[in-house]
Design an enzyme around this catalytic site. Structure first.
Site, PDB file in Angstrom:
ATOM      1  N   ASP A 170     -12.275 -41.990   8.048  1.00  0.00           N
ATOM      2  CA  ASP A 170     -13.408 -42.496   8.815  1.00  0.00           C
ATOM      3  C   ASP A 170     -13.177 -42.423  10.315  1.00  0.00           C
ATOM      4  O   ASP A 170     -14.049 -41.997  11.074  1.00  0.00           O
ATOM      5  CB  ASP A 170     -13.701 -43.958   8.435  1.00  0.00           C
ATOM      6  CG  ASP A 170     -14.184 -44.098   7.010  1.00  0.00           C
ATOM      7  OD1 ASP A 170     -14.574 -43.078   6.409  1.00  0.00           O
ATOM      8  OD2 ASP A 170     -14.167 -45.230   6.489  1.00  0.00           O
ATOM      9  N   ASP A 183     -10.497 -47.488   8.223  1.00  0.00           N
ATOM     10  CA  ASP A 183     -11.421 -47.269   7.112  1.00  0.00           C
ATOM     11  C   ASP A 183     -12.496 -48.349   7.150  1.00  0.00           C
ATOM     12  O   ASP A 183     -12.178 -49.545   7.083  1.00  0.00           O
ATOM     13  CB  ASP A 183     -10.659 -47.312   5.785  1.00  0.00           C
ATOM     14  CG  ASP A 183     -11.301 -46.447   4.716  1.00  0.00           C
ATOM     15  OD1 ASP A 183     -11.985 -45.471   5.061  1.00  0.00           O
ATOM     16  OD2 ASP A 183     -11.115 -46.750   3.519  1.00  0.00           O
ATOM     17  N   LYS A 185     -15.590 -50.411   5.613  1.00  0.00           N
ATOM     18  CA  LYS A 185     -16.098 -50.799   4.303  1.00  0.00           C
ATOM     19  C   LYS A 185     -17.237 -51.794   4.467  1.00  0.00           C
ATOM     20  O   LYS A 185     -17.293 -52.542   5.457  1.00  0.00           O
ATOM     21  CB  LYS A 185     -14.991 -51.451   3.450  1.00  0.00           C
ATOM     22  CG  LYS A 185     -13.786 -50.572   3.179  1.00  0.00           C
ATOM     23  CD  LYS A 185     -14.142 -49.387   2.290  1.00  0.00           C
ATOM     24  CE  LYS A 185     -12.907 -48.581   1.925  1.00  0.00           C
ATOM     25  NZ  LYS A 185     -13.256 -47.369   1.123  1.00  0.00           N
TER      26      LYS A 185
END
Length: 274
Positions: A170, A183, A185
């Site tokens: 990401d 990352d 989420k």
């Protein structure tokens, strides 16, 4: 020095120095010249295919299973049970067709939030244009985004050729001055600690380990971070993992990678057995 692991039925699986989290990569004179001309943030794109909810990355030399596919196929029984129970519950409440639509909506929501953050990092976001259904997530992630600097990669493919896996990272940027793989989420439930994050740490560390050997990236990372944002707008939970913690999760990732290789061997063995 090379080591050798043994899988089922005496299968020999290579384990080299590339199995360390920090890895090793050397650049020749030509590669160093190319490094001087790199534009940041790096965005590496690689063809990929999806089949039966699994993803593969393709190049001229090989097909690489994705990190998420490996984790999904080797999910411990407890996690697999909980996921199956959640799906059965939604099918019971909504019906099979609506439950499938819900899963698609969740994936699309995640994709839209990732694009929102990517646009912000690239300086292309206009806040007045943010869709209303994403505003809560924007406010949730904002305090973490304010602490980012020097983006080095965004929505970029990373490949670990030695360990034979790939994935889409990401973000690679400095968080409070420390370079890390990040990352993003989203979740409907609070995830205040890493214990609530299931396989997310393994995913982030797998990407970081790949960055550390992938020559598309002329740098290494010591850290990884998982950031979980909420539709309600509550501040996102940012789980920063220093190198020592990354090393611990890296060993667990290697165990899952070996389990995946064992699984694929058994599938191939079974397909050739009458």
């Amino acid at each position: 020095m090379s080591l050798v692991m043994r899988g089922p039925f005496g299968v020999r699986m290579l384990a080299t120095q590339s199995r360390t989290f920090y890895g090793r990569k050397r650049f020749g004179p030509k590669e160093r010249t190319q490094i001087d001309n790199i534009t940041y943030p790096i965005v590496v794109e690689m063809p990929r295919v999806e089949e039966s909810d699994l993803r593969w990355y393709l190049d001229r030399r090989a097909e690489y299973p994705s990190v998420t596919s490996i984790l999904r196929l080797t999910m411990p029984s407890a996690g697999s049970f909980l996921l199956s129970r959640w799906r059965r519950k939604k099918e019971s409440e909504l019906g099979a067709e609506e439950a499938l639509k819900l899963r698609r909506d969740i994936r699309q929501r995640g994709t839209a939030v990732h694009q929102l953050i990517t646009d912000y990092i690239l300086g292309e976001l206009r806040e007045e244009k943010i869709p209303e259904n994403l505003l809560g997530y924007w406010h949730s992630f904002r305090h973490v985004l304010n602490d980012l600097s020097e983006p080095m990669g965004v929505e970029t493919t990373v490949v670990h050729q030695k360990l034979h896996y790939a994935g889409t990272c990401d973000c690679i940027a400095k968080y409070r001055g420390k370079l890390c793989v990040i990352d993003w989420k989203t979740s409907d439930k609070p995830r205040p600690t890493l214990d609530h994050c299931h396989d997310f740490p393994l995913q982030a560390v797998a990407y970081a380990g790949a960055v550390n050997v992938d020559k598309s990236y002329p740098f290494k990372v010591d850290h990884a971070m998982i950031v979980v944002g909420y539709k309600s707008g509550l501040p996102a939970d940012a789980h920063f993992m220093p190198r020592a913690m990354c090393e611990q999760f890296w060993k667990k990732w290697l165990d899952r990678l070996e389990a995946y290789r064992n699984l694929k061997f058994l599938e191939e063995f079974d397909s050739t057995t009458i």
